[in-house]
Design a protein around this motif. Structure first.
Motif, PDB file in Angstrom:
ATOM      1  N   ILE A 247      -9.920  41.622  29.307  1.00 48.65           N
ATOM      2  CA  ILE A 247      -9.833  41.534  30.740  1.00 48.65           C
ATOM      3  C   ILE A 247      -8.609  41.570  31.131  1.00 48.65           C
ATOM      4  O   ILE A 247      -7.676  40.689  30.910  1.00 48.65           O
ATOM      5  CB  ILE A 247     -10.095  40.057  30.744  1.00 48.65           C
ATOM      6  CG1 ILE A 247     -11.587  39.641  30.595  1.00 48.65           C
ATOM      7  CG2 ILE A 247     -10.126  39.573  32.395  1.00 48.65           C
ATOM      8  CD1 ILE A 247     -12.066  38.047  30.499  1.00 48.65           C
ATOM      9  N   GLY A 248      -8.303  42.601  31.770  1.00 52.78           N
ATOM     10  CA  GLY A 248      -6.930  42.917  32.157  1.00 52.78           C
ATOM     11  C   GLY A 248      -6.885  43.595  33.918  1.00 52.78           C
ATOM     12  O   GLY A 248      -7.979  43.461  34.378  1.00 52.78           O
ATOM     13  N   PHE A 249      -5.992  43.475  34.733  1.00 54.27           N
ATOM     14  CA  PHE A 249      -5.628  43.406  35.878  1.00 54.27           C
ATOM     15  C   PHE A 249      -4.668  44.555  36.290  1.00 54.27           C
ATOM     16  O   PHE A 249      -3.437  44.629  35.894  1.00 54.27           O
ATOM     17  CB  PHE A 249      -5.654  42.185  36.717  1.00 54.27           C
ATOM     18  CG  PHE A 249      -6.749  41.195  36.589  1.00 54.27           C
ATOM     19  CD1 PHE A 249      -8.010  41.139  37.131  1.00 54.27           C
ATOM     20  CD2 PHE A 249      -6.433  40.306  35.354  1.00 54.27           C
ATOM     21  CE1 PHE A 249      -8.615  40.191  36.617  1.00 54.27           C
ATOM     22  CE2 PHE A 249      -7.208  39.429  35.055  1.00 54.27           C
ATOM     23  CZ  PHE A 249      -8.606  39.349  35.862  1.00 54.27           C
ATOM     24  N   ALA A 250      -5.084  45.486  37.256  1.00 55.22           N
ATOM     25  CA  ALA A 250      -4.045  46.456  37.714  1.00 55.22           C
ATOM     26  C   ALA A 250      -3.908  46.497  39.260  1.00 55.22           C
ATOM     27  O   ALA A 250      -4.920  46.430  39.843  1.00 55.22           O
ATOM     28  CB  ALA A 250      -4.256  48.009  37.459  1.00 55.22           C
ATOM     29  N   ILE A 251      -2.673  46.566  39.827  1.00 56.69           N
ATOM     30  CA  ILE A 251      -2.483  46.621  41.092  1.00 56.69           C
ATOM     31  C   ILE A 251      -3.007  47.814  41.640  1.00 56.69           C
ATOM     32  O   ILE A 251      -2.515  49.033  41.009  1.00 56.69           O
ATOM     33  CB  ILE A 251      -1.038  46.656  41.608  1.00 56.69           C
ATOM     34  CG1 ILE A 251      -0.523  45.198  41.305  1.00 56.69           C
ATOM     35  CG2 ILE A 251      -0.722  46.816  43.169  1.00 56.69           C
ATOM     36  CD1 ILE A 251       1.172  44.992  41.305  1.00 56.69           C
ATOM     37  N   PRO A 252      -3.739  47.911  42.713  1.00 58.29           N
ATOM     38  CA  PRO A 252      -4.302  49.357  43.216  1.00 58.29           C
ATOM     39  C   PRO A 252      -3.518  50.434  43.631  1.00 58.29           C
ATOM     40  O   PRO A 252      -2.594  49.922  44.105  1.00 58.29           O
ATOM     41  CB  PRO A 252      -5.333  48.926  44.162  1.00 58.29           C
ATOM     42  CG  PRO A 252      -4.909  47.669  44.682  1.00 58.29           C
ATOM     43  CD  PRO A 252      -4.197  47.124  43.573  1.00 58.29           C
ATOM     44  N   ALA A 253      -3.763  51.511  43.532  1.00 56.40           N
ATOM     45  CA  ALA A 253      -2.896  52.489  43.797  1.00 56.40           C
ATOM     46  C   ALA A 253      -2.444  52.592  45.295  1.00 56.40           C
ATOM     47  O   ALA A 253      -1.428  52.972  45.561  1.00 56.40           O
ATOM     48  CB  ALA A 253      -3.529  53.872  43.755  1.00 56.40           C
ATOM     49  N   SER A 254      -3.195  52.320  46.344  1.00 63.52           N
ATOM     50  CA  SER A 254      -3.014  52.238  47.712  1.00 63.52           C
ATOM     51  C   SER A 254      -1.724  51.255  48.033  1.00 63.52           C
ATOM     52  O   SER A 254      -0.801  51.675  48.770  1.00 63.52           O
ATOM     53  CB  SER A 254      -4.206  51.940  48.312  1.00 63.52           C
ATOM     54  OG  SER A 254      -4.661  50.613  47.966  1.00 63.52           O
ATOM     55  N   MET A 255      -1.830  49.916  47.176  1.00 69.37           N
ATOM     56  CA  MET A 255      -0.798  49.085  47.389  1.00 69.37           C
ATOM     57  C   MET A 255       0.418  49.730  46.989  1.00 69.37           C
ATOM     58  O   MET A 255       1.499  49.230  47.404  1.00 69.37           O
ATOM     59  CB  MET A 255      -1.429  47.565  47.003  1.00 69.37           C
ATOM     60  CG  MET A 255      -0.070  46.827  47.099  1.00 69.37           C
ATOM     61  SD  MET A 255       0.481  46.508  48.857  1.00 69.37           S
ATOM     62  CE  MET A 255      -0.909  45.830  49.601  1.00 69.37           C
TER      63      MET A 255
END
Length: 363
Positions: A247-255
């Motif tokens: 369970i990991g999280f990444a900031i989306p490329a658009s932002m």
């Protein structure tokens, strides 16, 4: 609020240098040469011919290797004096995008590229803690610096195969694989241990293994495009706050691109695109000492709350359909909204519950 918040907490993926050297045990499997094999000997009847399954496996492996070869040279390790993190080469001018919690309060950094040939010096351009993003710039740009290609966030889909690239536990140029597990997650980062306290909307959840040191690295699709910046990993209080696997999280490329482009052009973020009520507040508790709302401490003149008739002392309990019990839940309730959007704010004044329509401002 997303269901994950009731069970999990998230932690930054920054690696303190004080953690020391990681010991790694390598185990290889082998079979006794005197033990009869249950598998048929392919050489006994001539050369084996690949079937449809093996060909498909080979095609997938080729896609993996192609993505790694294309993107890994664009992923760097960042030494921020007291911690290690990762970054992604953004352009040929030497700009590197990473997490704000990786740079911390530092202004200068040591950067190691994927080839590891030499350590490069870099300086901070600007950090934007509200989105946990930052841009640094190499002092001297080496020949052949390869910027990464960023993908379209609208094309990211659940089930998509992804690779996480970075420097987990200080092991530079590491790659793990998984899938996109979910989209649109709203996740809040703590302030302890140097965290920014940011509440970030629309994050990409992934099963790819990401660990301390992966912060600021790359989440990559098989088209060799960066679709996100790994930033947070879930931790489970029931397991002593150890990492919750997968369970990991990444900031989306658009932002990432929106913030990075503004920092590079203006030296700061001028248009955050993040909604705000234009107040400062504090969490209040009920008679059972449970969080029960956000009391307004100050109201910005002419801001969203002021125009809606809210005032100091009011206690916000709901924004739209989202229940508000803490400062964090208020930030999460607003994270998916946009400046200029109208929302209904439920609050108490004295013993009376009231509602007001607010036109949201911008952080």
């Amino acid at each position: 609020m997303d269901a994950i918040h009731s069970r999990r907490r998230v932690r930054r993926l920054l690696l303190p240098l004080s953690a020391g050297v990681c010991a790694i045990a390598l185990v290889s499997g082998c079979s006794d040469s005197n033990t009869p094999s249950s598998e048929p000997d392919a050489t006994a009847s001539g050369s084996a011919q690949p079937g449809p399954a093996s060909k498909a496996t080979g095609d997938l492996q080729s896609q993996y290797q192609s993505a790694i070869n294309n993107v890994l040279p664009s992923v760097v390790q960042i030494d921020a004096s007291e911690s290690l993190g990762s970054g992604v080469v953004y352009d040929t001018e030497g700009h590197i995008v990473t997490n704000a919690h990786v740079v911390g309060d530092e202004k200068t950094f040591k950067v190691t590229v994927a080839t590891g040939e030499r350590v490069l010096n870099a300086s901070l351009v600007a950090a934007y803690p509200d989105q946990d993003l930052a841009v640094i710039k190499l002092d001297d740009v080496p020949d052949g610096l390869r910027p990464a290609k960023f993908g379209d966030s609208n094309k990211v889909a659940v089930g998509q195969i992804v690779l996480a690239m970075g420097s987990p536990l200080g092991l530079s140029s590491s790659v793990t694989q998984g899938i996109v597990s979910a989209l649109g997650r709203t996740v809040s980062e703590g302030r302890s241990g140097g965290g920014t306290g940011a509440t970030i909307a629309n994050m990409v959840q992934t099963s790819a293994a990401i660990n301390p040191g992966n912060s600021g690295g790359a989440l990559v699709n098989l088209d060799s495009q960066v679709i996100g910046i790994p930033t947070l990993a879930a931790s489970d209080p029931e397991m002593g706050d150890s990492a919750a696997p997968g369970i990991g999280f990444a900031i989306p490329a658009s932002m990432v691109q929106t913030v990075a482009d503004q920092i590079i052009e203006n030296g700061k973020v001028t248009d955050s695109g993040r909604a705000a009520l234009d107040i400062t507040g504090r969490t209040v508790v009920n008679d059972e000492y449970r969080p029960a709302g956000v009391a307004i401490v100050s109201v910005q003149n002419g801001g969203a709350a002021d125009e809606a008739g809210l005032r100091v002392g009011d206690i916000i309990t709901k924004v739209g359909d989202s229940k508000v019990t803490t400062i964090t839940s208020l930030a999460e309730a607003l994270a998916g909204d946009e400046p200029g959007q109208k929302v209904t704010v439920t609050y108490t004044r004295g013993n009376a519950e009231r509602t007001a329509e607010a036109t949201l401002g911008e952080i």
